[in-house]
Design a protein around this motif. Sequence first.
Motif, PDB file in Angstrom:
ATOM      1  N   ALA A 147       0.824  -1.211   0.000  1.00  0.00           N
ATOM      2  CA  ALA A 147       0.000   0.000   0.000  1.00  0.00           C
ATOM      3  C   ALA A 147       0.855   1.257   0.000  1.00  0.00           C
ATOM      4  N   PHE A 148       1.891   1.271   0.844  1.00  0.00           N
ATOM      5  CA  PHE A 148       2.754   2.451   0.875  1.00  0.00           C
ATOM      6  C   PHE A 148       3.479   2.629  -0.455  1.00  0.00           C
ATOM      7  N   GLY A 149       3.923   1.539  -1.056  1.00  0.00           N
ATOM      8  CA  GLY A 149       4.574   1.623  -2.369  1.00  0.00           C
ATOM      9  C   GLY A 149       3.630   2.177  -3.431  1.00  0.00           C
ATOM     10  N   ALA A 150       2.386   1.712  -3.428  1.00  0.00           N
ATOM     11  CA  ALA A 150       1.397   2.226  -4.387  1.00  0.00           C
ATOM     12  C   ALA A 150       1.110   3.701  -4.132  1.00  0.00           C
ATOM     13  N   ALA A 151       1.013   4.075  -2.858  1.00  0.00           N
ATOM     14  CA  ALA A 151       0.777   5.481  -2.523  1.00  0.00           C
ATOM     15  C   ALA A 151       1.934   6.351  -3.002  1.00  0.00           C
ATOM     16  N   ILE A 152       3.153   5.874  -2.819  1.00  0.00           N
ATOM     17  CA  ILE A 152       4.329   6.621  -3.285  1.00  0.00           C
ATOM     18  C   ILE A 152       4.263   6.804  -4.803  1.00  0.00           C
ATOM     19  N   GLY A 153       3.919   5.749  -5.520  1.00  0.00           N
ATOM     20  CA  GLY A 153       3.820   5.848  -6.976  1.00  0.00           C
ATOM     21  C   GLY A 153       2.782   6.857  -7.426  1.00  0.00           C
ATOM     22  N   LEU A 154       1.578   6.791  -6.848  1.00  0.00           N
ATOM     23  CA  LEU A 154       0.508   7.707  -7.254  1.00  0.00           C
ATOM     24  C   LEU A 154       0.825   9.138  -6.833  1.00  0.00           C
ATOM     25  N   LEU A 155       1.338   9.319  -5.618  1.00  0.00           N
ATOM     26  CA  LEU A 155       1.691  10.672  -5.166  1.00  0.00           C
ATOM     27  C   LEU A 155       2.838  11.261  -5.981  1.00  0.00           C
ATOM     28  N   THR A 156       3.760  10.422  -6.406  1.00  0.00           N
ATOM     29  CA  THR A 156       4.842  10.906  -7.272  1.00  0.00           C
ATOM     30  C   THR A 156       4.276  11.393  -8.594  1.00  0.00           C
ATOM     31  N   ALA A 157       3.361  10.633  -9.168  1.00  0.00           N
ATOM     32  CA  ALA A 157       2.732  11.050 -10.436  1.00  0.00           C
ATOM     33  C   ALA A 157       1.990  12.376 -10.250  1.00  0.00           C
ATOM     34  N   PHE A 158       1.245  12.505  -9.156  1.00  0.00           N
ATOM     35  CA  PHE A 158       0.526  13.759  -8.888  1.00  0.00           C
ATOM     36  C   PHE A 158       1.498  14.920  -8.737  1.00  0.00           C
ATOM     37  N   THR A 159       2.593  14.693  -8.018  1.00  0.00           N
ATOM     38  CA  THR A 159       3.558  15.750  -7.743  1.00  0.00           C
ATOM     39  C   THR A 159       4.275  16.195  -9.013  1.00  0.00           C
ATOM     40  N   VAL A 160       4.646  15.247  -9.845  1.00  0.00           N
ATOM     41  CA  VAL A 160       5.307  15.584 -11.112  1.00  0.00           C
ATOM     42  C   VAL A 160       4.345  16.370 -12.007  1.00  0.00           C
ATOM     43  N   ALA A 161       3.096  15.924 -12.103  1.00  0.00           N
ATOM     44  CA  ALA A 161       2.110  16.622 -12.941  1.00  0.00           C
ATOM     45  C   ALA A 161       1.871  18.038 -12.426  1.00  0.00           C
ATOM     46  N   LEU A 162       1.729  18.191 -11.111  1.00  0.00           N
ATOM     47  CA  LEU A 162       1.505  19.514 -10.540  1.00  0.00           C
ATOM     48  C   LEU A 162       2.724  20.407 -10.741  1.00  0.00           C
ATOM     49  N   SER A 163       3.902  19.853 -10.555  1.00  0.00           N
ATOM     50  CA  SER A 163       5.132  20.614 -10.739  1.00  0.00           C
ATOM     51  C   SER A 163       5.257  21.110 -12.178  1.00  0.00           C
ATOM     52  N   TRP A 164       4.956  20.230 -13.103  1.00  0.00           N
ATOM     53  CA  TRP A 164       5.028  20.596 -14.514  1.00  0.00           C
ATOM     54  C   TRP A 164       4.008  21.681 -14.841  1.00  0.00           C
ATOM     55  N   LEU A 211       2.720  23.919 -12.757  1.00  0.00           N
ATOM     56  CA  LEU A 211       3.144  25.187 -12.162  1.00  0.00           C
ATOM     57  C   LEU A 211       4.310  25.792 -12.939  1.00  0.00           C
ATOM     58  N   HIS A 212       5.202  24.952 -13.424  1.00  0.00           N
ATOM     59  CA  HIS A 212       6.331  25.431 -14.224  1.00  0.00           C
ATOM     60  C   HIS A 212       5.838  26.143 -15.488  1.00  0.00           C
ATOM     61  N   ARG A 213       4.752  25.648 -16.038  1.00  0.00           N
ATOM     62  CA  ARG A 213       4.170  26.250 -17.249  1.00  0.00           C
ATOM     63  C   ARG A 213       3.307  27.468 -16.928  1.00  0.00           C
ATOM     64  N   GLY A 214       3.124  27.777 -15.635  1.00  0.00           N
ATOM     65  CA  GLY A 214       2.332  28.935 -15.244  1.00  0.00           C
ATOM     66  C   GLY A 214       0.846  28.652 -15.107  1.00  0.00           C
ATOM     67  N   ASP A 215       0.443  27.407 -15.156  1.00  0.00           N
ATOM     68  CA  ASP A 215      -0.963  27.044 -15.048  1.00  0.00           C
ATOM     69  C   ASP A 215      -1.354  26.915 -13.584  1.00  0.00           C
ATOM     70  N   ARG A 216      -2.377  27.648 -13.165  1.00  0.00           N
ATOM     71  CA  ARG A 216      -2.825  27.604 -11.774  1.00  0.00           C
ATOM     72  C   ARG A 216      -4.266  27.095 -11.674  1.00  0.00           C
TER      73      ARG A 216
END
Length: 186
Positions: A84-101, A103-108
Amino acid sequence: MTYLALGCATGLCVVFLVSAAGKLGRTRLREFAVSAGPLRLVPRSWRSRVAGAVVGAEFAITTTLGLAVGGTLTGAPGPAGPVAFGAAIGLLTAFTVALSWSLHRGDRTPCRCFGASTAPAGPAHLGRNLVLLLTATTGLVTSWSAGGRPDIGGSVLAAVAGLVFALLVLAFDDLLDLFQPARRVR
């Protein structure tokens, strides 16, 4: 599973459950899919399917974390915690990368992570995701420790601490608004 892992599992279980439940229903799922649209990570025709898969993954992680908590309390932790923790890490990583990208593009665009939020995405949301990632990683690392049946007092305290953590995460946008400068009304 240690008390720390139990607290992490409880907190993440509640966060993922509320997140998934907040996207249920045709309108809310569509709003979530549309909010992810500016990311341009998936073709427009796939967005509703991907949004549905995200909700399914969140429910699956919730179920597995719940099994880990239950197994720990009965003295038979099994492999559910690390999975479960491994799956959570995977999904949260995907969310974090998408959000970071994004924000980098200026989309809020509001992310609608928990359903109805209209708060524009910002660096603080990235920080929230990193805290959730740290929580999942801590849970993963501490979930492998051996131990018999835990003490009920320690288990209750760990579960309550996890619940308080989850409530703070879920109230994040409201707490963020509290600390924003007051706007003048004309």
